[in-house]
Design an enzyme around this catalytic site. Structure first.
Site, PDB file in Angstrom:
ATOM      1  N   GLN A  62      30.394  17.387  -8.817  1.00  0.00           N
ATOM      2  CA  GLN A  62      30.966  16.116  -8.357  1.00  0.00           C
ATOM      3  C   GLN A  62      31.877  16.337  -7.152  1.00  0.00           C
ATOM      4  OE1 GLN A  62      30.516  16.963 -11.536  1.00  0.00           O
ATOM      5  NE2 GLN A  62      30.362  15.197 -12.912  1.00  0.00           N
TER       6      GLN A  62
ATOM      7  N   PHE B 227      33.629  26.192 -12.477  1.00  0.00           N
ATOM      8  CA  PHE B 227      33.604  25.020 -13.357  1.00  0.00           C
ATOM      9  C   PHE B 227      34.472  25.348 -14.566  1.00  0.00           C
ATOM     10  CE2 PHE B 227      31.318  22.083 -16.426  1.00  0.00           C
ATOM     11  CZ  PHE B 227      31.927  20.946 -15.925  1.00  0.00           C
TER      12      PHE B 227
ATOM     13  N   LYS C 114       0.856  -1.183   0.000  1.00  0.00           N
ATOM     14  CA  LYS C 114       0.000   0.000   0.000  1.00  0.00           C
ATOM     15  C   LYS C 114       0.889   1.229   0.000  1.00  0.00           C
ATOM     16  CE  LYS C 114      -4.526   0.969   0.384  1.00  0.00           C
ATOM     17  NZ  LYS C 114      -5.511   0.220  -0.448  1.00  0.00           N
TER      18      LYS C 114
ATOM     19  N   ASN D   9      21.728  19.592 -10.977  1.00  0.00           N
ATOM     20  CA  ASN D   9      22.204  20.970 -11.076  1.00  0.00           C
ATOM     21  C   ASN D   9      21.051  21.880 -11.474  1.00  0.00           C
ATOM     22  OD1 ASN D   9      23.959  23.109 -11.229  1.00  0.00           O
ATOM     23  ND2 ASN D   9      25.514  21.968 -12.376  1.00  0.00           N
TER      24      ASN D   9
ATOM     25  N   THR E  34      -4.264  -4.928   0.810  1.00  0.00           N
ATOM     26  CA  THR E  34      -3.558  -3.672   1.077  1.00  0.00           C
ATOM     27  C   THR E  34      -4.431  -2.756   1.928  1.00  0.00           C
ATOM     28  OG1 THR E  34      -4.296  -2.568  -0.953  1.00  0.00           O
ATOM     29  CG2 THR E  34      -2.291  -3.919  -1.096  1.00  0.00           C
ATOM     30  N   ASP E  35      -5.739  -2.949   1.862  1.00  0.00           N
ATOM     31  CA  ASP E  35      -6.628  -2.168   2.723  1.00  0.00           C
ATOM     32  C   ASP E  35      -6.362  -2.492   4.200  1.00  0.00           C
ATOM     33  OD1 ASP E  35      -9.179  -0.405   2.669  1.00  0.00           O
ATOM     34  OD2 ASP E  35      -9.661  -2.005   4.077  1.00  0.00           O
TER      35      ASP E  35
ATOM     36  N   ARG F 117      30.512  30.903 -10.409  1.00  0.00           N
ATOM     37  CA  ARG F 117      29.140  30.700 -10.890  1.00  0.00           C
ATOM     38  C   ARG F 117      28.208  30.422  -9.713  1.00  0.00           C
ATOM     39  NH1 ARG F 117      28.598  24.455 -13.211  1.00  0.00           N
ATOM     40  NH2 ARG F 117      29.396  23.446 -11.323  1.00  0.00           N
TER      41      ARG F 117
ATOM     42  N   HIS G 215      20.348  24.901 -12.681  1.00  0.00           N
ATOM     43  CA  HIS G 215      21.131  25.961 -13.314  1.00  0.00           C
ATOM     44  C   HIS G 215      20.498  27.338 -13.162  1.00  0.00           C
ATOM     45  CE1 HIS G 215      23.458  22.788 -15.224  1.00  0.00           C
ATOM     46  NE2 HIS G 215      22.329  22.232 -15.620  1.00  0.00           N
TER      47      HIS G 215
END
Lengths: 280, 280, 280, 280
Positions: A218, A158, A11, A244, A56-57, A175, A246
């Site tokens: 990284q 970078f 569930k 990322n 599942t109930d 950046r 950006h």
């Protein structure tokens, strides 16, 4: 002939709000719970034999009934209770997994004082746990967080990457570095002070992100994971996913303006995706 | 000390619309592309060495440049081209994975005739593929579909399951069975008529769902997967995820009304989750 | 002192699935219903007087009870029934509004034949209606559609606009024109063949979009609305919202490639927004 | 013949991140901006005359160019600058509206100290403003907030409402009261200390919600709006929308358990919707 390989059922999205009332005030737990059974259910799939199926109930009902009796005050604790509740009943499952994600509510402040019975759901990020146990085995507790949206506006570069005929990205020594962290870490034990450990891990992730001189996503991801492993002996390994988010520097030159790293367009797509698992 | 275990990086949500123009009319491909590199990037993570990193921005550029030259007319074909484009360039990745999800556009009909240059995005469901290749290895092509929302209003029962003190679900010999299918299947080769095969697989999934006398979601899921394997020799195995989109019968008795399986509340949460992999 | 100006209350997102069963097969209605009351509720707001409040929970119950007895087969018809149900009961509301949005299910085809009890939810677009009635007044029926995602790949230009020092957009005599139409139109009466009228309006919107030599979004929006008014005398006025779902031509020149209107990046943001109401 | 009634056009979802750098540290503004023009654009719609159209792409460029030169540090201030920028250029619009929604970023704390260049996006709620000005007229500034998710676990009742044959809701003298507030308020002037005023309004909304002995959502909504008007003379009127995010008490009786207002199921749909405008 077709054969059943792995199978699971359970569930998902069982939502629970539990209010704890004491003389000091109220507290809210707001949890989203997924339950997954794994085991020998071949006859159910192949021939429609339902005699092995716990509906599942009923799993959903179990959450609410157990929550009433539970003393657990963290998601790891309640997940463990749920797993053992199911393993303790006559079911065909040989392994039970419970995943919980928590929305946090904070007391609203009135005149600088936390109001005991009024709450605001402030934070975007969610606390998560995945607790698994095989019949006769040990608990496996993997906790984590998701939707942790953070940004560095300094100490992020970078440069020095591969250039080829399809390269258009300019190098940058300064950046913006925005990301939405998803982290999961494996605990060495299952009887730990999970709430304190989580706070420690989260604090290290945030402070390492803040203080790192980042040469790439990284590079920072590894520093963050490594710092957690270095400081928290109860954590065995950590997996980090840091897409990322950006923020693109806007070219204002056509309008006769410079743009000294000030005006950016944040974008949701496309985005870089960086993931790694870091171990001891 | 911390060590890097698995790591991946890439670009996600690269969106491409390609318009093919011919005398007969136009066709639109509308694809969402994820690119993932796996390989020896340890120095990038550990010491911020970017000399091995092909920027994810260049991955994005590669999609558009390659799309201009490509003759591929299905997502599997373009994914293969992209994988080989990257493996053919001097990168540190030892394995490249490309995932594509397709939105389908259909020609709008005007007076019963398909208009050659006007389209409607009609279908909810998406076609997907994941193509992977290790350096020096073979293509691995796993295609699929997602968001396929279907419902049976006959021939669906759920009875004979485990009852315990937490059971409240009534048995039903005639219930609605709604689900949102996600399927992935592994092809035995990589030079196949993917579009035709996909249409065949999808047709079998739908017709089996329609005609099955369902005793449970598990039962029907297995029948659907088994039927695909029985009919399509190019498919090796199939994984199906079929969450149960419950439609709950409304209790109208308090209002003095009966409800002969007619009035339901569809709910998004909580929901059952049933998954299995079916092999030969 | 503070005073209450306009106020409304009601129940939103009441979801209903109704299955009609006949010898020919089943049909599904899948409706999302909002109910809104307007009226003299000042004492409720000002002093917490609840004696005038019909609970929104009862509004929800009314939907299910009424649905059981209703013969309405279109959203306009059921909305009218609901409005009159509430106006016929002793409530303080002087005006009741019911909004319904419909998800469409189509029969799955098996071997080219529609299966009588199996359905696929295929279409993205939704049919909508808003029915309002004041106590003692007439029905006001405003129907519509939303999420109608369409694109033209020919006969669309955008040229001759204002240029100033902040202009960077190049003129185009042949651009893609994608949009997600939301339309609402007012009917002159309340006892009309709503399903047929809706199909007619939608057909005209689509065919006009297809055939128009578009000089701008505004130009085509007006042509679409005007064509509906010209052809459907039962429609008094029509409001169209057509955000511009931009597909940006990719600049491949840095890679030594041309791009003859073939390779585009579809974007969700930012987007143009064009809206107008068109009357007779 | 068809005629153009109201029409608007503009650019939506223009996203801007502006980084302010000073010796004390950095600050981030993260804004989502919509621009809407209203005016005499009939020839554009009717005959495709583009000579009056300032492209929405240019509107977007204007945001970034203006942001570079702007000293505005609140959304109201920047919206005013944008409105006047457009009204000051030769356009056909007679009225310009700018809407801004703000995501808030907070400095990450490292060892209890706010890091000057690292941020976390923590809060769910958004600050909003809508600034409008007609040519030759005054600014109209309507500020607000949305996604403010709050809950009371005490001092909330709902009793004494209308009961009829469709009533099933039990009265409650002690229920959870959860809501997601959307508020907008009109300022009496356009040269005000908007940031301080917003903080005051938000504080009053929260503290009134906390301290109110709620007899219904309507009752508390009115108290919240009234408290703002009573305390903040610069606010003319306030509109509040407070959908009821129901937390339903779980019936544990079938399991032999009581539930003293402790275990709840939070639900997203259906939900009550309560809205009102409160004036002086």
């Amino acid at each position: 002939m077709a054969q059943l390989a792995e199978n699971t059922y359970g569930k998902s999205r069982v939502r629970l709000v539990k209010v704890r009332r004491s003389a000091q005030g109220h507290e809210i737990s707001d949890w989203n719970i997924d339950i997954v059974f794994e085991g020998d259910y071949e006859s159910c799939f192949v021939s429609g034999d339902n005699s092995k199926i716990l509906p599942t109930d009923t799993m959903k009902n179990s959450v609410y009934s157990l929550a009433r009796d539970s003393a657990a005050d963290c998601i790891e604790g309640f997940a463990k209770e749920l797993v053992d509740h199911f393993l303790g009943s006559p079911i065909a499952a040989t392994k039970v997994r419970v995943e919980i994600s928590e929305k946090k509510w904070q007391h609203v402040e009135v005149d600088g004082i936390a109001h005991p019975a009024t709450f605001q759901q402030r934070d975007l990020d969610r606390h998560t746990t995945v607790v698994t146990r095989g019949r006769g085995g040990q608990f496996d507790v993997v906790s984590g967080l998701k939707n942790l949206v953070i940004m560095k506006t300094a100490n992020s570069a970078f440069e020095g990457y591969i250039k080829d005929r399809l390269t258009t990205l300019p190098e940058s020594s300064d950046r913006l570095f925005g990301t939405e962290v998803t982290a999961t870490w494996n605990y060495r034990g299952s009887d730990l002070a999970f709430a304190e450990l989580r706070a420690t891990v989260k604090g290290i992730l945030l402070s390492t992100f803040a203080e790192h001189r980042s040469l790439s996503v990284q590079h920072t991801l590894y520093a963050m994971g490594g710092a957690v492993l270095a400081a928290v002996t109860d954590v065995d390994e950590i997996t980090l996913s840091m897409p990322n988010r950006h923020c693109l520097l806007v070219n204002l030159a056509p309008f006769g303006q410079d743009n000294p790293n000030e005006i950016f367009v944040p974008t949701d797509e496309p985005h870089g995706s960086i993931e790694a698992r870091i171990v001891r």
